[in-house]
Enzyme design. Structure first.
Site, PDB file in Angstrom:
ATOM      1  N   MET A  30       0.832  -1.207   0.000  1.00 10.24           N
ATOM      2  CA  MET A  30       0.000   0.000   0.000  1.00 10.24           C
ATOM      3  C   MET A  30       0.866   1.256   0.000  1.00 10.24           C
ATOM      4  O   MET A  30       0.380   2.354   0.275  1.00 10.24           O
ATOM      5  CB  MET A  30      -0.951  -0.008   1.194  1.00 10.24           C
ATOM      6  CG  MET A  30      -2.005  -1.092   1.109  1.00 10.24           C
ATOM      7  SD  MET A  30      -3.535  -0.716   2.004  1.00 10.24           S
ATOM      8  CE  MET A  30      -2.927  -0.519   3.668  1.00 10.24           C
ATOM      9  N   HIS A  34       8.929   1.228   3.586  1.00 15.00           N
ATOM     10  CA  HIS A  34       9.966   1.248   4.615  1.00 15.00           C
ATOM     11  C   HIS A  34      10.900   0.060   4.379  1.00 15.00           C
ATOM     12  O   HIS A  34      10.723  -0.715   3.421  1.00 15.00           O
ATOM     13  CB  HIS A  34       9.350   1.226   6.021  1.00 15.00           C
ATOM     14  CG  HIS A  34       8.375   0.119   6.251  1.00 15.00           C
ATOM     15  ND1 HIS A  34       8.728  -1.215   6.262  1.00 15.00           N
ATOM     16  CD2 HIS A  34       7.030   0.129   6.481  1.00 15.00           C
ATOM     17  CE1 HIS A  34       7.670  -1.968   6.503  1.00 15.00           C
ATOM     18  NE2 HIS A  34       6.621  -1.178   6.630  1.00 15.00           N
ATOM     19  N   HIS A  37       9.421  -3.415   3.566  1.00 11.85           N
ATOM     20  CA  HIS A  37       9.018  -3.604   2.165  1.00 11.85           C
ATOM     21  C   HIS A  37      10.241  -3.887   1.285  1.00 11.85           C
ATOM     22  O   HIS A  37      10.218  -4.762   0.425  1.00 11.85           O
ATOM     23  CB  HIS A  37       8.320  -2.352   1.624  1.00 11.85           C
ATOM     24  CG  HIS A  37       7.015  -2.022   2.261  1.00 11.85           C
ATOM     25  ND1 HIS A  37       6.830  -0.915   3.038  1.00 11.85           N
ATOM     26  CD2 HIS A  37       5.818  -2.666   2.230  1.00 11.85           C
ATOM     27  CE1 HIS A  37       5.586  -0.861   3.453  1.00 11.85           C
ATOM     28  NE2 HIS A  37       4.941  -1.916   2.981  1.00 11.85           N
ATOM     29  N   GLN A  61     -10.546  -2.640   1.872  1.00 11.80           N
ATOM     30  CA  GLN A  61     -10.095  -3.302   3.100  1.00 11.80           C
ATOM     31  C   GLN A  61     -10.117  -2.371   4.305  1.00 11.80           C
ATOM     32  O   GLN A  61      -9.679  -2.750   5.387  1.00 11.80           O
ATOM     33  CB  GLN A  61      -8.709  -3.918   2.908  1.00 11.80           C
ATOM     34  CG  GLN A  61      -7.577  -2.937   2.730  1.00 11.80           C
ATOM     35  CD  GLN A  61      -6.287  -3.630   2.320  1.00 11.80           C
ATOM     36  OE1 GLN A  61      -6.171  -4.153   1.223  1.00 11.80           O
ATOM     37  NE2 GLN A  61      -5.304  -3.642   3.219  1.00 11.80           N
ATOM     38  N   SER A 185       6.246  -0.520  10.329  1.00 11.76           N
ATOM     39  CA  SER A 185       4.904  -0.340   9.802  1.00 11.76           C
ATOM     40  C   SER A 185       4.778   1.082   9.281  1.00 11.76           C
ATOM     41  O   SER A 185       5.336   2.023   9.877  1.00 11.76           O
ATOM     42  CB  SER A 185       3.857  -0.582  10.896  1.00 11.76           C
ATOM     43  OG  SER A 185       2.575  -0.173  10.467  1.00 11.76           O
TER      44      SER A 185
END
Length: 282
Positions: A30, A34, A37, A61, A185
């Site tokens: 999405m 960071h 990923h 979602q 995150s």
């Protein structure tokens, strides 16, 4: 590296690669990338001839009171990072390109989505499964790589892929952490400095439970109380959404840690909901 927003162009590019005998790896994200990923990109790059990264904040979602509009976005930076880590193509569509106005087809794995995050985010995994199935249909990848921080998501996507015979190898990769242990995150940017300083207590609590299991405590009731007591002491104002012990694949609750068991948690730190997990082995 190419940037595409049109699903049909993604389909055409991937079809051309396959016609040349090239294999394809897909990493759905999405965005607001960071190091976690990037570790997925690096691993995926070793698994196939071509790497496709999708950047799409999927509206289906998110619940009505969740952070869709506030979700952090920085596409120019994401493109630079994706290129630096081997992406051959970035697919960054708008929502209207991914969902027809009369969209009516959904994919769901309800048995695995009822508990954990599914209990407090109804409809979330239906949106996840649907968009991942669409991405699989467009890119037809040989392999897709996901992080284990969203363990429930990974288990659900694996089951969906198996049950629907989608022909994609789904690979999970270990949680990527900050030096102090906090799971990386995109939502960590929402934490205040004080909250960020205390948030590593979540990981510390998981490790505390792991140590207790290794010392012979196998009752999940006592282990859960141990985790909650730790957070009450170390993380001021935290609210536990869930702290559950489940089978790693079926995600069904267990009462004793006498086989490999996933301890998965979701904790509100201020307004920010953080998830983490640890696989406990006797």
């Amino acid at each position: 590296m190419e940037l595409l927003a049109d699903p049909n162009l993604l389909k055409q590019h991937c079809h051309a690669w396959r016609a040349q005998g090239l294999s394809i790896a897909l990493v759905p994200t999405m965005g607001f990338l960071h190091a976690g990923h990037l570790s997925l990109f690096d691993h995926a790059r070793t698994l196939a001839d071509r790497l496709v990264v999708s950047i799409f904040v999927n509206p289906t979602q998110f619940g009505p009171n969740e952070d869709l509009d506030r979700y952090p976005r920085d596409l120019p930076r994401d493109l630079e990072l994706a290129a630096a880590h081997g992406a051959d193509l970035v697919f960054a569509p708008e929502a209207q390109a991914m969902y027809h106005p009369d969209h009516a087809a959904w994919v769901d794995v309800p048995e695995l989505g009822r508990g954990l995050c599914g209990a407090s985010r109804p409809g979330h995994f239906r949106g996840v499964c649907t968009v991942v199935a669409k991405l699989f249909g467009l890119a037809r990848p040989d392999v897709a790589v996901f992080g284990e921080k969203d363990w429930q998501q990974l288990a659900i996507i694996r089951r969906m892929t198996r049950d629907l015979e989608l022909g994609v190898t789904v690979v999970g990769r270990p949680i990527f952490r900050e030096p102090d242990g906090l799971a990386m995150s995109s939502r960590n940017v929402y934490l205040t400095p004080g909250e960020r300083a205390e948030a590593p207590a979540i990981r510390q609590g998981l490790v505390l439970v792991q140590g207790a299991v290794r010392s012979g405590e196998l009752d999940v009731g006592r282990l859960g109380l141990m985790f909650r007591a730790h957070l009450a002491e170390k993380l001021s104002g935290a609210r536990v959404d869930y702290a559950e012990f489940v089978h790693p694949e079926a995600l069904s609750p267990v009462v004793r840690v006498d086989a490999p068991t996933l301890f998965a948690v979701a904790v509100f730190v201020g307004r920010v909901r953080l998830i983490d997990n640890i696989l406990l082995e006797v």
